[in-house]
Design a protein around this motif. Structure first.
Motif, mmCIF file in Angstrom:
data_model
loop_
_atom_site.group_PDB
_atom_site.id
_atom_site.type_symbol
_atom_site.label_atom_id
_atom_site.label_comp_id
_atom_site.label_asym_id
_atom_site.label_seq_id
_atom_site.Cartn_x
_atom_site.Cartn_y
_atom_site.Cartn_z
ATOM 1 N N TRP A 1 0.834 -1.209 0.000
ATOM 2 C CA TRP A 1 0.000 0.000 0.000
ATOM 3 C C TRP A 1 0.866 1.256 0.000
ATOM 4 C CZ3 TRP A 1 -4.590 -0.211 -1.695
ATOM 5 C CH2 TRP A 1 -5.437 -1.275 -1.423
ATOM 6 N N LYS A 2 1.969 1.217 0.740
ATOM 7 C CA LYS A 2 2.863 2.373 0.782
ATOM 8 C C LYS A 2 3.516 2.606 -0.581
ATOM 9 C CE LYS A 2 6.674 4.352 3.346
ATOM 10 N NZ LYS A 2 7.684 4.193 4.381
ATOM 11 N N SER A 3 3.922 1.529 -1.249
ATOM 12 C CA SER A 3 4.524 1.685 -2.577
ATOM 13 C C SER A 3 3.495 2.195 -3.586
ATOM 14 C CB SER A 3 5.135 0.372 -3.054
ATOM 15 O OG SER A 3 4.137 -0.572 -3.350
ATOM 16 N N ILE A 4 2.238 1.769 -3.442
ATOM 17 C CA ILE A 4 1.186 2.286 -4.318
ATOM 18 C C ILE A 4 1.034 3.782 -4.113
ATOM 19 C CG2 ILE A 4 -1.315 2.323 -4.681
ATOM 20 C CD1 ILE A 4 -1.333 -0.677 -4.379
ATOM 21 N N HIS A 5 1.040 4.208 -2.858
ATOM 22 C CA HIS A 5 0.901 5.642 -2.566
ATOM 23 C C HIS A 5 2.065 6.436 -3.162
ATOM 24 C CE1 HIS A 5 -0.398 9.226 -0.515
ATOM 25 N NE2 HIS A 5 0.814 9.364 -0.003
#
Length: 178
Positions: free
Chosen positions: A93-97
């Motif tokens: 999720w952090k990499s998507i953000h």
């Protein structure tokens, strides 16, 4: 020419046929294609992965933009066949953000009101809150914004104040009649 059937009802051969000839169809929707890969019960896991890989060959730019348009679908399609631990999921999720910010900056998009991001607030998927990116000044839970409050809440407050004033005047008139 139109497909005439929902993607999530297609068989593996029909997916392959339609993907190879996707330019001929006027109602072809890549977002529906990726969502149907997750939802289709007629396909086994290997077939879903093969369709995803074929779709990514045809729509690689769209698939990358899917991170912004519909993160949940992007995550589910990207991790087909994988089981993620909680830490891996949080990193994902952090990499998507981070990728969203890079894509938006590269495309010079300053607003974020498209796809699932056009709605404010949080969306809950499988009891996990996913914070959506919203346009500035839009009110969502946890944020107080006068820009959002103005047209609706202030007008409602004014109406309530007028109604309250009328109620007080009516009570005074009733007291004077006694």
């Amino acid at each position: 020419m139109k497909i005439g059937i929902k993607f999530n009802r297609l068989t593996y051969r029909e997916y392959i046929y339609i993907l190879d000839r996707h330019q001929k169809y006027t109602d072809f929707n890549p977002l529906a294609l990726y969502r149907s890969i997750i939802e289709n019960d007629k396909l086994d896991l290997d077939q879903k992965i093969a369709i995803r890989d074929l779709a990514n060959q045809h729509f690689s730019k769209f698939f990358e933009f899917l991170q912004i348009k519909d993160r949940y679908t992007y995550m589910k399609v990207s991790t087909l066949g994988e089981t993620l631990t909680a830490g891996e999921e949080d990193r994902f999720w952090k990499s998507i953000h981070e990728n969203q910010e890079k894509i938006l900056k590269a495309k010079r998009i300053k607003h974020r009101n498209f796809g699932i991001n056009s709605k404010g607030g949080t969306i809950t998927y499988d009891l996990k809150e996913v914070y959506v990116m919203v346009r500035p000044g839009y009110n969502y839970p946890g944020k107080r914004s006068r820009a959002w409050e103005y047209p609706y809440h202030l007008a409602a407050k004014k109406r309530a104040a007028r109604a309250n004033k009328a109620d007080i005047e009516n009570q005074l008139i009733d007291l004077a009649d006694l």
